[in-house]
Design a protein around this motif. Structure first.
Motif, PDB file in Angstrom:
ATOM      1  N   LEU A  80       1.035  -1.017  -0.032  1.00 55.62           N
ATOM      2  CA  LEU A  80       0.223  -0.134  -0.231  1.00 55.62           C
ATOM      3  C   LEU A  80       0.657   1.495   0.104  1.00 55.62           C
ATOM      4  O   LEU A  80       1.803   1.246   1.164  1.00 55.62           O
ATOM      5  CB  LEU A  80      -0.634   0.055   1.251  1.00 55.62           C
ATOM      6  CG  LEU A  80      -1.824   1.302   1.669  1.00 55.62           C
ATOM      7  CD1 LEU A  80      -3.185   1.483   0.452  1.00 55.62           C
ATOM      8  CD2 LEU A  80      -2.109   1.211   2.694  1.00 55.62           C
ATOM      9  N   VAL A  81       0.817   2.386  -0.969  1.00 56.81           N
ATOM     10  CA  VAL A  81       1.175   3.856  -1.215  1.00 56.81           C
ATOM     11  C   VAL A  81       0.263   4.726  -0.840  1.00 56.81           C
ATOM     12  O   VAL A  81      -1.070   4.833  -0.880  1.00 56.81           O
ATOM     13  CB  VAL A  81       1.399   4.089  -2.267  1.00 56.81           C
ATOM     14  CG1 VAL A  81       2.071   5.561  -2.567  1.00 56.81           C
ATOM     15  CG2 VAL A  81       2.813   2.995  -2.890  1.00 56.81           C
ATOM     16  N   CYS A  82       0.133   5.050   0.512  1.00 56.02           N
ATOM     17  CA  CYS A  82      -0.937   6.566   0.803  1.00 56.02           C
ATOM     18  C   CYS A  82       0.113   7.725   1.826  1.00 56.02           C
ATOM     19  O   CYS A  82       1.438   7.793   1.789  1.00 56.02           O
ATOM     20  CB  CYS A  82      -0.923   5.554   2.157  1.00 56.02           C
ATOM     21  SG  CYS A  82      -1.370   5.253   3.750  1.00 56.02           S
ATOM     22  N   GLU A  83      -0.928   8.667   2.419  1.00 54.33           N
ATOM     23  CA  GLU A  83      -0.091  10.259   2.662  1.00 54.33           C
ATOM     24  C   GLU A  83       0.342   9.254   4.096  1.00 54.33           C
ATOM     25  O   GLU A  83      -0.424   8.390   4.642  1.00 54.33           O
ATOM     26  CB  GLU A  83      -1.013  11.157   2.600  1.00 54.33           C
ATOM     27  CG  GLU A  83      -1.015  11.619   1.396  1.00 54.33           C
ATOM     28  CD  GLU A  83      -1.803  12.065   0.768  1.00 54.33           C
ATOM     29  OE1 GLU A  83      -1.466  13.290   0.061  1.00 54.33           O
ATOM     30  OE2 GLU A  83      -2.886  12.741   0.901  1.00 54.33           O
ATOM     31  N   GLY A  84       1.174  10.199   4.804  1.00 54.72           N
ATOM     32  CA  GLY A  84       1.171  10.280   6.453  1.00 54.72           C
ATOM     33  C   GLY A  84       0.325  10.382   6.848  1.00 54.72           C
ATOM     34  O   GLY A  84      -0.019   9.713   8.416  1.00 54.72           O
ATOM     35  N   VAL A 113      -0.591   6.331   9.962  1.00 52.66           N
ATOM     36  CA  VAL A 113       1.207   5.824   8.964  1.00 52.66           C
ATOM     37  C   VAL A 113       2.131   6.667   9.578  1.00 52.66           C
ATOM     38  O   VAL A 113       2.868   5.525   9.605  1.00 52.66           O
ATOM     39  CB  VAL A 113       0.874   5.874   7.119  1.00 52.66           C
ATOM     40  CG1 VAL A 113       1.580   5.311   7.163  1.00 52.66           C
ATOM     41  CG2 VAL A 113      -0.532   4.319   7.061  1.00 52.66           C
ATOM     42  N   GLY A 114       1.995   7.533   9.413  1.00 52.31           N
ATOM     43  CA  GLY A 114       2.844   8.800  10.047  1.00 52.31           C
ATOM     44  C   GLY A 114       3.515   8.458  11.517  1.00 52.31           C
ATOM     45  O   GLY A 114       4.742   8.194  12.195  1.00 52.31           O
ATOM     46  N   GLY A 115       2.661   8.530  12.364  1.00 50.32           N
ATOM     47  CA  GLY A 115       2.636   8.131  13.702  1.00 50.32           C
ATOM     48  C   GLY A 115       3.423   7.050  14.018  1.00 50.32           C
ATOM     49  O   GLY A 115       4.040   6.634  14.761  1.00 50.32           O
ATOM     50  N   MET A 116       2.716   5.575  13.363  1.00 53.78           N
ATOM     51  CA  MET A 116       3.217   5.385  13.464  1.00 53.78           C
ATOM     52  C   MET A 116       4.589   3.781  12.866  1.00 53.78           C
ATOM     53  O   MET A 116       5.471   3.376  13.858  1.00 53.78           O
ATOM     54  CB  MET A 116       2.416   3.584  12.473  1.00 53.78           C
ATOM     55  CG  MET A 116       0.998   3.076  13.372  1.00 53.78           C
ATOM     56  SD  MET A 116      -0.013   2.371  12.417  1.00 53.78           S
ATOM     57  CE  MET A 116      -0.182   2.518  10.954  1.00 53.78           C
ATOM     58  N   ILE A 117       5.042   4.616  11.538  1.00 51.65           N
ATOM     59  CA  ILE A 117       6.689   5.112  11.280  1.00 51.65           C
ATOM     60  C   ILE A 117       7.342   5.655  12.449  1.00 51.65           C
ATOM     61  O   ILE A 117       8.297   5.193  13.279  1.00 51.65           O
ATOM     62  CB  ILE A 117       6.673   5.626  10.009  1.00 51.65           C
ATOM     63  CG1 ILE A 117       5.713   4.502   9.126  1.00 51.65           C
ATOM     64  CG2 ILE A 117       8.079   5.867  10.011  1.00 51.65           C
ATOM     65  CD1 ILE A 117       5.413   5.386   7.846  1.00 51.65           C
ATOM     66  N   ALA A 118       7.090   6.738  12.392  1.00 53.78           N
ATOM     67  CA  ALA A 118       7.728   7.782  14.009  1.00 53.78           C
ATOM     68  C   ALA A 118       7.819   6.882  15.208  1.00 53.78           C
ATOM     69  O   ALA A 118       8.613   7.021  15.860  1.00 53.78           O
ATOM     70  CB  ALA A 118       7.167   9.356  14.278  1.00 53.78           C
TER      71      ALA A 118
END
Length: 446
Positions: A80-84, A113-118
C-alpha cells in the motif's frame, strides 16, 4: 497557499503535559512540505495518540491528519502507498474486506501511518513479525528545505533515524508498506490463566509458534500471586473454523463494534488501591479460558470500544509507563518492578505484558528481545516519584522506556538506547537538530 499557524491547547492522549502553542494544519503534501520549513522547533503530529509530549512542538506543531489520501495498492503483493495522515482504521475498513490486514498493529486503530512509523509501533506479534517499520519499503520525508525519498537503499541513514525517531527527522508525506493476507476477520483465541509471573513467562516461552500473544497482568497481586496474568494467544481464523454459516459466507466482513463514551472526567478518588485491586481480582476471575472464535476488533483494539477512555484518569491526566527488559534480565527485572508498584499501591486497571523478538533496525526503535510491561498511572507527585524509581530498576536491568508513551522521564533515559549518538549525528548531518524539536526532545536533550 496560506499556512497561518493558529493558537491551540495541545496534549497527547494522556492529557499530560498540556501546552499552549501555535498549530498549523496543511491541506495537502505540498503545504505540509512548506510547513516543515516555516520555522525552527517544529514537530509533526498525527492523530494525537502518543501519550506524552512527543507530538507537542517546541515552537510549532504541524498537524498531518489532512494528508489522508490512498495513492496505490498492489493486490498481488499487498503493498500500500498512502499519505502519512491516513488512519489505520481507514486502512482496515478499505482492505480487510479484500482479505488484507496490516502486518503489525498497535493496540488502537486511531493512529496515523506517519505516527506508526515515527514510533515504530509494535504489536502482539513482535516475537515473529517485528515492528511496523520492518514492513515499510520507503517513505517521502519533508525536512524543511527538501523532500527526500528514504529507504534501505536511498538515504538509508535517514531512514533508520526516522523509523522510531519520534518525528525529529521531518514530516512523513507518503509511505509504502506491506500488508499480509488473512483468511478472515476473526481470531481463534486461546485464553490461559497464569497464577503468577513464572507461569505467565512459561506460557509465553512455550507458545512462540502462535502468531499473536499478549497478557493482562494484575500489577497489585503480591506474594505467590505476584504477576498473575491472563494470556491471550491468537491466530487468524480459517474459514472452516468459523462457527456460523453466515460468517463463513462472508469471512472478511466485520460486525459493527458497539462503542460507549466516557461522559466526564472521573474524580481523583475513583482510582485508589481498593478500587483497582477489586477490579483486577474480578477481571482475573471473569476471563474466559480455552479456545474460541472472537471478532478481530476486540482482540486487537479492546479500548477502542470506549471512546475518550483517557477521561477515566481525571483532569490531571495520566502517564503510561512502558519499558522493555532484555530476555536474560526479564524475570528478575519484572519481579522488582511489580513489587515496587504493588508496594506503592498505585496499580493500573489494565497492565499489559508481551514477549518481544529481536531489536528492530531503527536507531531509536523501542523493541528488543525480552519482555515489555505497560501500565497507566494517574498524574500525581507520588506516582511521578514512583516512575523515577521504575526508571532506575529498568536501567539496572539493561532495559529502556518507550518514548511514544513517555511524558516525564529525565535525560539519563539514553543509557537504554545505545545508538542515540548515531541518531544525533544523522540529525546534525541533515541540518535537523534545531529545525525539528518537540517538548520531548527538549526535555530529554535529544
Amino acid at each position: 497557499m496560506s499556512l497561518s499557524p493558529h493558537p491551540a491547547r495541545i496534549s497527547g492522549w494522556g492529557r499530560y503535559p498540556v501546552i499552549d502553542g501555535p498549530l498549523v494544519s496543511p491541506d495537502d503534501t505540498a503545504e505540509a512540505a512548506a510547513a516543515a520549513g516555516l520555522m525552527d522547533g517544529a514537530i509533526p503530529r498525527g492523530n494525537g495518540r502518543s501519550y506524552g509530549d512527543a507530538a507537542l512542538g517546541a515552537a510549532l506543531t504541524i498537524a498531518g491528519r489532512r494528508l489522508d489520501r490512498f495513492i496505490a495498492f498492489d493486490g498481488a503483493n499487498g503493498t500500500l502507498v498512502c499519505e502519512g495522515g491516513v488512519l489505520l482504521s481507514d486502512i482496515i475498513d478499505a482492505l480487510l474486506p479484500r482479505g488484507w490486514f496490516v502486518a503489525v498493529t498497535p493496540g488502537t486503530r486511531f493512529v496515523t501511518v506517519g505516527g506508526m512509523i515515527a514510533a515504530d509501533v509494535h504489536g502482539k506479534n513482535h516475537h515473529g513479525a517485528g515492528s511496523f517499520c520492518d514492513h515499510v519499503e520507503w517513505l517521502d520525508l519533508a525536512i524543511g528545505d527538501a523532500v527526500l525519498r528514504c529507504s534501505r537503499i536511498e538515504h538509508a541513514d535517514l531512514f533508520a533515524a526516522t523509523c522510531g525517531g519520534m518525528g525529529l527527522t521531518g514530516l512523513i508525506l507518503r509511505a509504502a508498506f506491506r500488508l499480509r493476507p488473512v483468511p478472515s476477520a476473526s481470531i481463534r483465541q486461546q485464553g490461559i490463566r497464569a497464577r503468577n509471573l513464572d507461569a505467565a513467562i512459561e506460557v509465553f516461552e512455550t507458545t512462540l509458534d502462535w502468531t499473536y500473544s499478549v497478557a493482562w497482568i494484575d500489577c497489585l497481586a503480591g506474594g505467590d500471586h505476584l504477576g498473575r496474568s491472563v494470556v491471550l494467544l491468537g491466530e487468524h481464523a480459517e474459514v472452516d473454523e468459523l462457527p456460523d454459516p453466515a460468517i463463513r459466507a462472508a469471512p472478511h466482513a466485520r460486525a459493527s463494534q458497539r462503542t460507549r463514551r466516557v461522559p466526564f472526567d472521573f474524580p481523583a478518588f475513583a482510582l485508589n488501591p481498593l478500587s483497582v485491586g477489586a477490579f483486577n481480582g474480578i477481571y482475573y476471575r471473569a476471563q474466559r479460558t480455552g479456545e474460541r472464535i472472537v471478532p478481530l476488533n476486540p482482540y486487537f483494539y479492546p479500548l477502542d470500544a470506549i471512546l475518550e477512555w483517557n477521561r477515566i484518569y481525571g483532569r490531571r491526566g495520566f502517564v503510561q509507563y512502558q519499558c522493555v527488559l532484555p530476555l536474560a534480565e526479564s524475570r528478575a527485572g519484572l519481579i522488582r518492578l511489580l513489587r515496587e508498584i504493588a508496594r506503592a499501591g498505585s496499580g493500573s486497571f489494565l497492565a499489559v505484558l508481551k514477549r518481544m523478538g529481536p531489536a528492530s533496525f531503527g536507531l531509536m526503535s523501542f523493541p528488543l528481545a525480552g519482555y515489555t510491561l505497560a501500565l497507566d498511572f494517574p498524574v500525581s507527585p507520588a506516582n511521578l516519584a514512583l516512575l523515577d524509581r521504575l526508571d532506575a530498576i529498568t536501567a539496572e536491568h539493561g532495559g529502556r522506556i518507550y518514548l511514544a508513551k513517555d511524558g516525564r522521564a529525565k535525560p539519563n533515559f539514553s543509557a537504554g538506547y545505545p545508538k542515540i549518538d548515531e541518531f544525533r549525528a544523522i540529525r546534525a548531518k541533515y541540518g535537523l537538530t534545531t529545525r525539528f524539536a518537540s517538548c520531548l526532545s527538549q526535555r530529554l536533550e535529544l
